[in-house]
Design a protein around this motif. Structure first.
Motif, mmCIF file in Angstrom:
data_model
loop_
_atom_site.group_PDB
_atom_site.id
_atom_site.type_symbol
_atom_site.label_atom_id
_atom_site.label_comp_id
_atom_site.label_asym_id
_atom_site.label_seq_id
_atom_site.Cartn_x
_atom_site.Cartn_y
_atom_site.Cartn_z
ATOM 1 N N ARG A 42 0.834 -1.211 0.000
ATOM 2 C CA ARG A 42 0.000 0.000 0.000
ATOM 3 C C ARG A 42 0.869 1.262 0.000
ATOM 4 O O ARG A 42 0.563 2.239 -0.685
ATOM 5 N N LEU A 45 2.073 1.647 -3.556
ATOM 6 C CA LEU A 45 0.989 1.922 -4.496
ATOM 7 C C LEU A 45 0.654 3.398 -4.602
ATOM 8 O O LEU A 45 0.350 3.898 -5.685
ATOM 9 N N GLN A 46 0.713 4.087 -3.491
ATOM 10 C CA GLN A 46 0.364 5.502 -3.470
ATOM 11 C C GLN A 46 1.297 6.346 -4.333
ATOM 12 O O GLN A 46 0.941 7.445 -4.736
ATOM 13 N N VAL A 50 -1.131 4.796 -11.840
ATOM 14 C CA VAL A 50 -2.350 3.998 -11.648
ATOM 15 C C VAL A 50 -2.381 2.760 -12.539
ATOM 16 O O VAL A 50 -2.953 1.742 -12.160
ATOM 17 N N ARG A 53 -0.639 -0.172 -10.679
ATOM 18 C CA ARG A 53 -1.054 -0.481 -9.304
ATOM 19 C C ARG A 53 -1.699 -1.857 -9.157
ATOM 20 O O ARG A 53 -1.432 -2.542 -8.175
ATOM 21 N N HIS A 57 -0.866 -4.661 -6.166
ATOM 22 C CA HIS A 57 -1.889 -4.745 -5.120
ATOM 23 C C HIS A 57 -1.941 -6.162 -4.552
ATOM 24 O O HIS A 57 -1.865 -7.142 -5.283
#
Length: 123
Positions: A42, A45-46, A50, A53, A57
């Motif tokens: 997480r 991912l930020q 996108v 991601r 995940h």
């Protein structure tokens, strides 16, 4: 960082065409997701585009496996030999370093045992 920039760094480090590069990124990040906890993933991912991601995940618990197993999984996913998987993993980690920044990359790399050093560019 934009998706195209992530792919460009990976491609410049590993070579290959755009399809091979995307396949390498997907294989390495999917394998990395198996190695990371949900919280670790997480955090990364930020900071990532996108488009990639979903490959990083995870909702699973982290698996602990050595660099040999990491490369075996990458090679299997990518459909390449171990030497190519190692080259591609180094390239993806180089792009990851640029994408997430020095502090986050340093936090990530300290979580790996020393045998992963062959794949991880220094922060």
């Amino acid at each position: 960082m934009e998706y195209s920039g992530f792919l460009q760094i990976t491609q410049s480090e590993a070579g290959g065409d755009s399809e091979e590069t995307e396949r390498a990124v997907r294989a390495v990040l999917t394998t990395l997701a198996e190695r990371l906890s949900r919280d670790e993933a997480r955090d990364l991912l930020q900071r990532l585009p996108v488009e990639i991601r979903p490959w990083l995940h995870t909702e699973r618990s982290a698996e602990r496996f050595d660099v040999g197993e990491f490369l075996r999984r990458v090679a299997e996913r990518e459909g390449v030999d171990l030497e190519s998987a190692e080259r591609d993993a180094r390239a993806v980690f180089a792009a990851l370093r640029e994408a997430v920044g020095h502090d986050e990359y340093a936090d990530l790399t300290v979580r790996f045992p020393p045998d992963y050093g062959v794949l991880l560019p220094r922060p």
